[in-house]
Design a protein around this motif. Structure first.
Motif, PDB file in Angstrom:
ATOM      1  N   MET A 106      70.580   9.126 -14.753  1.00 56.26           N
ATOM      2  CA  MET A 106      69.681  10.353 -15.287  1.00 56.26           C
ATOM      3  C   MET A 106      70.493  11.527 -15.300  1.00 56.26           C
ATOM      4  O   MET A 106      71.132  12.025 -14.172  1.00 56.26           O
ATOM      5  CB  MET A 106      68.246  10.254 -14.527  1.00 56.26           C
ATOM      6  CG  MET A 106      67.366  11.238 -15.091  1.00 56.26           C
ATOM      7  SD  MET A 106      65.758  10.830 -14.701  1.00 56.26           S
ATOM      8  CE  MET A 106      64.717  11.518 -15.973  1.00 56.26           C
ATOM      9  N   PHE A 113      69.682  15.820 -15.811  1.00 53.88           N
ATOM     10  CA  PHE A 113      68.408  16.680 -15.768  1.00 53.88           C
ATOM     11  C   PHE A 113      68.626  17.786 -16.506  1.00 53.88           C
ATOM     12  O   PHE A 113      69.722  18.261 -17.095  1.00 53.88           O
ATOM     13  CB  PHE A 113      68.268  16.785 -14.160  1.00 53.88           C
ATOM     14  CG  PHE A 113      67.935  15.596 -13.239  1.00 53.88           C
ATOM     15  CD1 PHE A 113      66.488  15.304 -13.148  1.00 53.88           C
ATOM     16  CD2 PHE A 113      68.641  15.225 -12.753  1.00 53.88           C
ATOM     17  CE1 PHE A 113      66.263  14.021 -12.501  1.00 53.88           C
ATOM     18  CE2 PHE A 113      68.608  13.915 -12.097  1.00 53.88           C
ATOM     19  CZ  PHE A 113      67.255  13.492 -11.936  1.00 53.88           C
ATOM     20  N   LYS A 122      68.214  21.185 -15.765  1.00 56.45           N
ATOM     21  CA  LYS A 122      69.352  22.060 -15.079  1.00 56.45           C
ATOM     22  C   LYS A 122      70.311  21.280 -14.390  1.00 56.45           C
ATOM     23  O   LYS A 122      70.067  20.682 -13.720  1.00 56.45           O
ATOM     24  CB  LYS A 122      68.490  23.091 -14.354  1.00 56.45           C
ATOM     25  CG  LYS A 122      67.672  23.809 -15.203  1.00 56.45           C
ATOM     26  CD  LYS A 122      66.727  24.951 -14.255  1.00 56.45           C
ATOM     27  CE  LYS A 122      65.917  25.686 -14.685  1.00 56.45           C
ATOM     28  NZ  LYS A 122      64.963  26.417 -14.090  1.00 56.45           N
ATOM     29  N   ASN A 126      72.391  20.091 -11.651  1.00 58.84           N
ATOM     30  CA  ASN A 126      72.061  19.989 -10.329  1.00 58.84           C
ATOM     31  C   ASN A 126      73.176  19.276  -9.385  1.00 58.84           C
ATOM     32  O   ASN A 126      72.676  18.408  -8.804  1.00 58.84           O
ATOM     33  CB  ASN A 126      70.829  19.338 -10.060  1.00 58.84           C
ATOM     34  CG  ASN A 126      70.599  17.945 -10.430  1.00 58.84           C
ATOM     35  OD1 ASN A 126      71.552  17.418 -11.259  1.00 58.84           O
ATOM     36  ND2 ASN A 126      69.647  17.379 -10.049  1.00 58.84           N
ATOM     37  N   PRO A 127      74.151  19.756  -9.653  1.00 55.41           N
ATOM     38  CA  PRO A 127      75.379  19.354  -8.743  1.00 55.41           C
ATOM     39  C   PRO A 127      75.010  19.702  -7.260  1.00 55.41           C
ATOM     40  O   PRO A 127      74.374  20.637  -7.117  1.00 55.41           O
ATOM     41  CB  PRO A 127      76.626  20.149  -9.099  1.00 55.41           C
ATOM     42  CG  PRO A 127      76.143  21.212  -9.656  1.00 55.41           C
ATOM     43  CD  PRO A 127      74.965  21.165 -10.151  1.00 55.41           C
ATOM     44  N   PHE A 128      75.580  18.983  -6.092  1.00 56.90           N
ATOM     45  CA  PHE A 128      75.215  19.215  -4.738  1.00 56.90           C
ATOM     46  C   PHE A 128      75.975  20.341  -4.644  1.00 56.90           C
ATOM     47  O   PHE A 128      77.306  20.212  -4.149  1.00 56.90           O
ATOM     48  CB  PHE A 128      75.272  17.997  -3.975  1.00 56.90           C
ATOM     49  CG  PHE A 128      74.354  16.857  -4.312  1.00 56.90           C
ATOM     50  CD1 PHE A 128      72.911  16.775  -4.609  1.00 56.90           C
ATOM     51  CD2 PHE A 128      74.964  15.742  -4.878  1.00 56.90           C
ATOM     52  CE1 PHE A 128      72.259  15.881  -5.201  1.00 56.90           C
ATOM     53  CE2 PHE A 128      73.990  14.551  -5.610  1.00 56.90           C
ATOM     54  CZ  PHE A 128      72.809  14.605  -5.495  1.00 56.90           C
ATOM     55  N   ALA A 134      79.348  23.623  -7.253  1.00 52.14           N
ATOM     56  CA  ALA A 134      78.648  24.651  -7.647  1.00 52.14           C
ATOM     57  C   ALA A 134      79.468  25.836  -8.237  1.00 52.14           C
ATOM     58  O   ALA A 134      78.962  26.772  -8.749  1.00 52.14           O
ATOM     59  CB  ALA A 134      77.798  25.396  -6.532  1.00 52.14           C
TER      60      ALA A 134
END
Lengths: 279, 333
Positions: free
Chosen positions: A111, A113, A115, A117-119, A169
């Motif tokens: 999946m 998403f 936005k 959303n890397p950690f 990020a």
């Protein structure tokens, strides 16, 4: 609602044994319903998704298209009070079978998403192999190989191969989203779900992701939710149009080849929507 | 420190610089502007005055003993020798004990409340724990003196001596007789006192982790537990460290309860947590009424100055971490 066990011979078991090379990523949705508490968000939805093709889900805001998408990998039920019923057959195996493990299901159905959303506390490399590490893979050579392959498939390798140890990020928004796609691809899923993957991106980044989607279609079954009809027309082979019914639950109105649905819609409501008369 | 003010600072920080409203032509506006301005200024002036006065009173002792004021352990008013290393040591040790005991409990509770507890249970449990923060410290002191200290002396400390005390190096922590009024008991009381502070901030920090982070981990096939350790805790890390440090800073300055259970004696620095001792704050509370000579008084004030400076530094660092942790949410969501 009918949550019948299929013949049981080949359900997605907790051991994940069913996932085989033979799987093409065919998806058959039968009579799917989804609720948030008492509110029914998706009603009696059935459709057959073609393997190795892009299927777009379009419809006005709040018509349950994201909810439907999240039901396919059992992500919907993670929200408090949310539940789903019906069947979703992945290569013939019901992901809602009583002995199906949602955690395993999500390893086979990736999946991406809305936005990116890397950690943020993980490096680019660790982001890509995060899923494999969860699955218990420790072999460094194998992780390296998968990381490079996944980043290449996500068309990101050339941009990040010299900063694999930087934070995920620190990349640009579009790069972050491609990193999230690489992260999903690293699990070797049969199906890739994308929930408005470009809604937070600028036009240039969007067109890169769209190119990528067209590229990935050769190897993966892709289901993409989009609020952007042009995008659906650009990237998808099939399109499903969802609309709220009189009970405010999302219902499938029309489903067919994208070219046909956009040029020669069979349903009056589809025509109204794609010509911009509402929505 | 109290939560309301920390919350207020955070809100203020998020809103950024105050718009300039002083330029209004209305007379009422101008008067009001002056009134709030002078209120804000007088707070700063009071704070500055406090530091300056402490410094003036402490100057004599600091001038006479210099660095040895901080490095020696002689506190002998009769011979006018004042070294405070053991006060600093006691403060650090009791605060560390409190932190080691309180941090896992507080963060565990915060995770339970934010990630696992059903909605109806969250607020009541959080409310009860935060209620601990409003109990006056003298009550903790009385409870520590009459209830906890005898239990520590009679059961806990003998047990620790019989078990951990037998381990080669670690055993040093629990050598000597079980007295009950010592660094360990003070640390336990402090742990209970800082628990609500750390828990409340940790809960906010965990709640501020965006759901997209959790979903990203779940989508890769993570269990709930893996989602928390793999996505929530790393994201919340700096904020959680800040929460723990704010608790540490609170333990640092706590006076009344500690004074009642720490034993208030001994000029030695020993590895054993079972030694009675002093913290900076308890030393001040014990000594200031007896400080008849000028140099004695000056030394007590100097201890206060050291305590104030260290507290300010720790608080500042902690707030920076909490603020940065919360800032993540805005930029990375």
């Amino acid at each position: 609602m009918s949550n019948n066990n299929n013949d049981g011979a080949s359900a997605v078991t907790s051991a994940g044994t069913v996932h085989s090379e033979a799987g093409h990523g065919s998806l058959v949705v039968e009579d799917l319903q989804a609720w948030y508490g008492r509110f029914r968000a998706v009603a009696n939805l059935s459709l057959t998704i073609t393997p190795r093709a892009v299927t777009a889900i379009i419809g006005p805001s709040g018509c349950g298209k994201s909810t439907f998408l999240r039901c396919i990998n059992r992500m919907h039920e993670v929200a408090r009070g949310a539940r789903a019923a019906g069947k979703v057959l992945l290569d013939g195996d019901d992901v809602y079978a009583p002995d199906a493990d949602p955690v395993q299901v999500r390893r086979h159905i990736g999946m991406v998403f809305q936005k990116p959303n890397p950690f943020p506390m993980m490096s680019v490399y660790d982001n890509v192999v995060a899923g494999l590490k969860l699955a218990g893979v420790k072999n460094r050579a194998m992780l390296d190989e998968v990381a490079e392959r996944s980043l290449r498939r996500a068309a990101l390798w050339d941009e990040v191969n010299d900063k694999l140890n930087n934070s995920g990020a620190a990349l640009s928004g579009g790069q972050q989203q491609r990193l999230c796609i690489a992260r999903a691809l690293a699990m070797e899923p049969q199906v890739l779900l994308m929930d408005e993957p470009c809604s937070a991106l600028d036009p240039v980044a969007t067109s890169k992701i769209e190119d990528l989607i067209r590229e990935l279609r050769q190897n993966y079954t892709i289901v993409i939710v989009t609020h952007n009809m042009q995008q659906a027309a650009r990237v998808s082979d099939h399109t499903a149009f969802l609309l709220l019914d009189e009970d405010r639950a999302g219902r499938l109105v029309e489903y067919g080849p994208t070219s046909q649905l956009f040029t020669n819609p069979q349903d009056r409501r589809t025509e109204d929507y794609i010509t911009g008369r509402f929505g | 420190m109290d939560l309301a003010s920390s919350e207020a600072t955070r809100v203020a920080q998020r809103q950024g610089p105050t718009p300039v409203i002083g330029g209004g032509t209305n007379v009422g506006d101008r008067i009001f502007h002056l009134a709030v301005l002078s209120a804000a200024q007088s707070v700063l002036v009071l704070l500055a005055a406090l530091v300056v006065l402490l410094f003036i009173d402490a100057k004599e002792a600091l001038g006479r003993f210099g660095l040895s004021f901080l490095t020696t352990t002689d506190w002998d008013p009769v011979f006018e020798k004042f070294g405070t290393a053991h006060f600093v040591f006691g403060t650090l040790v009791t605060s560390l004990v409190a932190l080691v005991l309180a941090a896992p409990l507080a963060i565990g509770t915060a995770l339970f409340l934010a990630e696992y507890a059903p909605r109806w249970l969250r607020e009541p449990v959080a409310f009860v724990i935060e209620l601990l923060a409003v109990i006056p410290s003298i009550i903790f002191g009385l409870w520590g003196f009459f209830v906890l200290a005898p239990i520590m002396r009679g059961y806990v400390e003998p047990f620790l001596k019989a078990t951990v005390g037998q381990v080669p190096v670690l055993g040093e922590l629990f050598s000597g007789p079980a007295i009950g009024k010592d660094l360990l008991t003070a640390g336990v009381v402090l742990a209970i006192m800082i628990l609500p502070t750390v828990m409340a901030i940790a809960r906010e920090v965990v709640r501020s982790v965006p759901d997209t982070q959790r979903e990203g981990m779940i989508g890769l096939g993570a269990t709930k537990w893996e989602t928390i350790t793999g996505a929530v805790l790393p994201y919340a890390r700096s904020g959680l460290v800040g929460a723990v440090m704010l608790g540490f800073a609170r333990a640092f300055g706590e006076t009344m309860a500690v004074t009642m259970v720490i034993g208030n004696s001994s000029n030695v620095i020993s590895a054993s947590l079972l030694t009675p001792g002093y913290t900076m704050a308890s030393a001040i509370a014990n000594q200031f009424t007896e400080a008849d000579k000028e140099i004695y008084f000056s030394a007590v004030v100097a201890v206060a100055l050291v305590l104030l400076l260290v507290s300010v530094i720790i608080n500042g660092l902690a707030r920076l971490l909490v603020w940065r942790g919360a800032g993540n949410v805005a930029t990375r969501r």
